[in-house]
Design an enzyme around this catalytic site. Structure first.
Site, mmCIF file in Angstrom:
data_model
loop_
_atom_site.group_PDB
_atom_site.id
_atom_site.type_symbol
_atom_site.label_atom_id
_atom_site.label_comp_id
_atom_site.label_asym_id
_atom_site.label_seq_id
_atom_site.Cartn_x
_atom_site.Cartn_y
_atom_site.Cartn_z
ATOM 1 N N ASN A 76 2.576 -4.750 7.109
ATOM 2 C CA ASN A 76 2.970 -3.565 7.864
ATOM 3 C C ASN A 76 3.673 -3.913 9.162
ATOM 4 O O ASN A 76 3.397 -4.949 9.782
ATOM 5 C CB ASN A 76 1.736 -2.722 8.184
ATOM 6 C CG ASN A 76 0.724 -3.466 9.048
ATOM 7 O OD1 ASN A 76 0.015 -4.332 8.561
ATOM 8 N ND2 ASN A 76 0.653 -3.133 10.325
ATOM 9 N N ASP A 99 0.546 2.204 6.876
ATOM 10 C CA ASP A 99 -0.053 0.873 6.763
ATOM 11 C C ASP A 99 -0.132 0.412 5.313
ATOM 12 O O ASP A 99 -1.141 -0.112 4.867
ATOM 13 C CB ASP A 99 -1.436 0.809 7.402
ATOM 14 C CG ASP A 99 -2.006 -0.613 7.361
ATOM 15 O OD1 ASP A 99 -1.276 -1.556 7.698
ATOM 16 O OD2 ASP A 99 -3.168 -0.781 6.954
ATOM 17 N N GLU A 152 -2.119 -6.269 13.158
ATOM 18 C CA GLU A 152 -2.816 -5.274 13.979
ATOM 19 C C GLU A 152 -2.934 -5.712 15.438
ATOM 20 O O GLU A 152 -3.441 -4.966 16.268
ATOM 21 C CB GLU A 152 -4.210 -4.999 13.399
ATOM 22 C CG GLU A 152 -4.194 -4.055 12.220
ATOM 23 C CD GLU A 152 -3.423 -4.591 11.030
ATOM 24 O OE1 GLU A 152 -2.519 -3.885 10.542
ATOM 25 O OE2 GLU A 152 -3.722 -5.720 10.586
#
Length: 634
Positions: free
Chosen positions: A286, A328, A202
């Site tokens: 991801n 995700d 992220e």
């Protein structure tokens, strides 16, 4: 580092003598194999190299489990989410905590007396770059050392007897959070190496797995999830994907330009090891960013199962489960190894993987051949199926439903009703496998989402998310957000399913006593029989996201679990994000100036969408950090 200990604190038990003798004549995995084979111990984070989370102990049975009592407890002194579980080797239990990642050695012969305590000093800035709580999934043991993967990416080897630091190495580039790298995964000791991954997709971290020499911490090999062949340790001719060589530049040629350099694919899940083939198995997470429009292509090798040679790191085979991920659906969940599974009348040594994307996969673990790919929650709707015809150009690919494609619907469009939610049909909470029944016992989420991607720019050490998400129970589930299921991996079928009010976020445990244990977010530890009938439950002081373990000491079987609500599902409680002010601050840090909407939306979409979905948890539990140990009456 701060260290406290008692003098002459630990004497080697019979198990310790065995370990010491083996360590002097054999590699660490031989030692661990011997320790794990003795069910009195719980010597690896998932019990054994195959990740079975199964124990041959059978004093606690389906008939007497109702009589379980709390035998003793231990406060960890830390709040936030307590994932993972303790190790037990001989007469000593090793307990870990979330940040600041304290490790305790407890004397089982003396009422859990603290033999030593290790508490690292870490930059508090690391807390802010841990996307989904300050969790840690456990320590590993090998060659007389306890291996800790700290939040700041420092990997530390501690003397198991004294807690003294034997060696320390920096796995990430920076330990101050400056590049968004963090450490949450449990290490795995294989032969003379420590296998470790990294978190931070992220924040645009390009994921990798590294192997450090157990003796001194020096780097043995490092394999990135994407990038040039020399950095991914992929052989263009010998590494295969669904039976075919991947060809040159496979880690870059499905990315636009140099986007692979911030490509995600981090490796914060579990590892498995097969001594017969010398292969290490794991999954990658991801791709970055969450906005799929910004990264056209399959984005290899994010969302991929990887089989690598333990000595060299070179990949033997790869399988990308979710090409060009739009939701995700990290692929980091555990891989469970089973020998001689009967698949359509043929015995196969397999790997079973319950992916976040809602499909459960069974593969030949030696070749990577896809044998089974079926939904393990009927509500999964983002794809209709995974194509199983090897002659099709879609072989192995999920067939995406246009209505739920966040890429096709485009930026700044809210795609609604996607099942599962981003946290998946199952997150990192590991399943168990019983060789006695041949079934897998799986903690699951039953949650759907709305997902709106938006454009973001990359800055090192800053959030690189690019989506607003809200979560809620799957339709027609009467408000329940989880199921605990039994799964037949040969057929790809649910055998039975037990609904729960909230997601089942604990690791499961199956035993030879015909009992299966799991924990709930409200804080209950539960025991069910082999048909899913509830036999026992006890509410611990805080929600359970830890993994239930069992061990034997002085002739008696015990069951242990860490409670302490948190993790992604509990981030509203753990991070204080149920407060509108704190939720707004979260959006301010993550949203790159994007308007988060009205107050209810600000709270509901905080924590990457989990806060609103799990807001009701605050009515059932609160923060805490405690080990609870259960046993039968004396």
């Amino acid at each position: 580092m701060r260290l406290t200990k008692t003098s002459a604190c630990l004497s080697l038990t019979a198990a310790g003598f065995l370990a010491a003798a083996l360590a002097s004549t054999a590699l660490a995995n031989d030692e661990l194999t011997a320790l794990a084979a003795d069910s009195k111990n719980w010597a690896m984070p998932t019990g054994d190299y195959a990740n079975h989370r199964y124990s041959k102990l059978n004093q606690i049975t389906k008939d007497n489990v109702k009589d379980l009592q709390v035998k003793w407890t231990f406060s960890t002194g830390v709040l936030r989410g307590h994932e993972g579980g303790p190790l037990v080797i001989g007469d000593v239990m090793y307990v870990h905590t979330p940040f600041p990642n304290i490790v305790y050695a407890l004397d089982l012969k003396n009422d859990g007396k603290i033999l030593w305590k290790y508490e690292p000093r870490q930059d508090p800035n690391v807390i802010g770059i841990m996307c989904c709580d300050t969790v840690n999934r456990g320590v590993a043991y090998g060659d007389g050392k306890i291996i800790l993967n700290q939040a700041d990416t420092t990997v530390v080897a501690l003397d198991a007897k004294t807690g003294e630091v034997v060696w320390s190495v920096k796995n990430g580039d920076q330990i101050d959070g400056g590049k968004g790298e963090s450490g949450t995964a449990a290490p795995m000791v294989v032969k003379d190496k420590v296998i470790i991954g990294v978190s931070g997709a992220e924040f645009g971290v390009r994921g990798w797995t590294a192997a450090y020499n157990l003796k001194d911490g020096s780097l043995a090999w490092k394999a990135y999830s994407m990038g040039p062949d020399s950095e991914t340790l992929i052989d263009p001719e010998k590494t295969t994907h669904l039976g075919k060589p991947v060809g040159p530049d496979s880690g870059t040629n499905t990315w636009e330009g140099e986007q692979w350099k911030t490509g995600g694919g981090t490796t914060w899940g579990w590892f498995a090891y097969d001594p017969k083939s010398n292969l290490v198995f794991y999954g990658t997470g991801n791709p970055s960013t969450w906005n799929p429009v910004q990264r056209p292509g399959d984005n290899r090798w994010s969302m991929t199962l990887m089989a690598r040679d333990a000595d060299t790191g070179v990949a033997k085979w790869l399988y990308q489960m979710t090409p060009h991920d739009e939701w995700d659906y990290d692929g980091v969940n555990e891989n469970i190894l089973v020998d001689a599974m009967d698949i359509n009348g043929e015995k196969r040594d397999v790997l079973v993987h319950f992916d976040r994307n809602g499909f459960a996969y069974t593969l030949d673990r030696n070749t990577g051949e896809l044998l089974v790919a079926k939904k393990y929650d009927p509500k999964v709707n983002w794809a209709t199926e995974v194509v199983m015809d090897p002659n099709s150009d879609q072989y192995g690919r999920p067939q995406v439903v246009a209505q739920y494609s966040t890429d096709q619907n485009g930026e700044d469009t809210n795609t609604t009703g996607v099942c599962p939610a981003a946290l998946g049909t199952k997150d990192q909470q590991p399943a168990s496998y019983s060789p006695k029944t041949g079934l897998f016992y799986v903690p699951t989420n039953h949650v759907c989402m709305d997902y709106e991607p938006y454009r973001v720019s990359y800055t090192a050490g800053q959030p690189y998310v690019g989506a607003t998400v809200s979560m809620y129970p799957a339709p027609d589930s009467h408000g329940g957000m989880g199921n605990f299921i039994a799964w037949d991996a040969a057929k790809g079928e649910i055998v039975w399913s037990k609904p729960e009010q909230f997601s089942v976020w604990s690791g499961a445990l199956a035993t030879d006593g015909d009992v299966v244990f799991y924990g709930t977010l409200e804080g209950y530890i539960k025991a069910v029989d082999l048909d899913g009938n509830e036999l026992y439950k006890f509410k611990t002081p805080s929600g359970i996201i830890g993994n239930i373990n069992t061990y034997e000491h002085e002739g008696k079987q015990y069951v242990a679990v860490l409670s302490g609500v948190g993790g992604w599902a509990g981030i509203g409680l753990a991070g204080g994000l149920l407060s509108p002010e704190n939720a707004a601050a979260w959006h301010g840090a993550v949203g790159q100036g994007r308007d988060a909407g009205e107050e209810a939306q600000v709270v509901g979409t905080a924590g990457l969408g989990a806060v609103g979905g799990y807001a009701a948890l605050a009515d059932y539990t609160t923060l805490g950090g405690q080990l609870t140990v259960f046993g039968l009456p004396d």
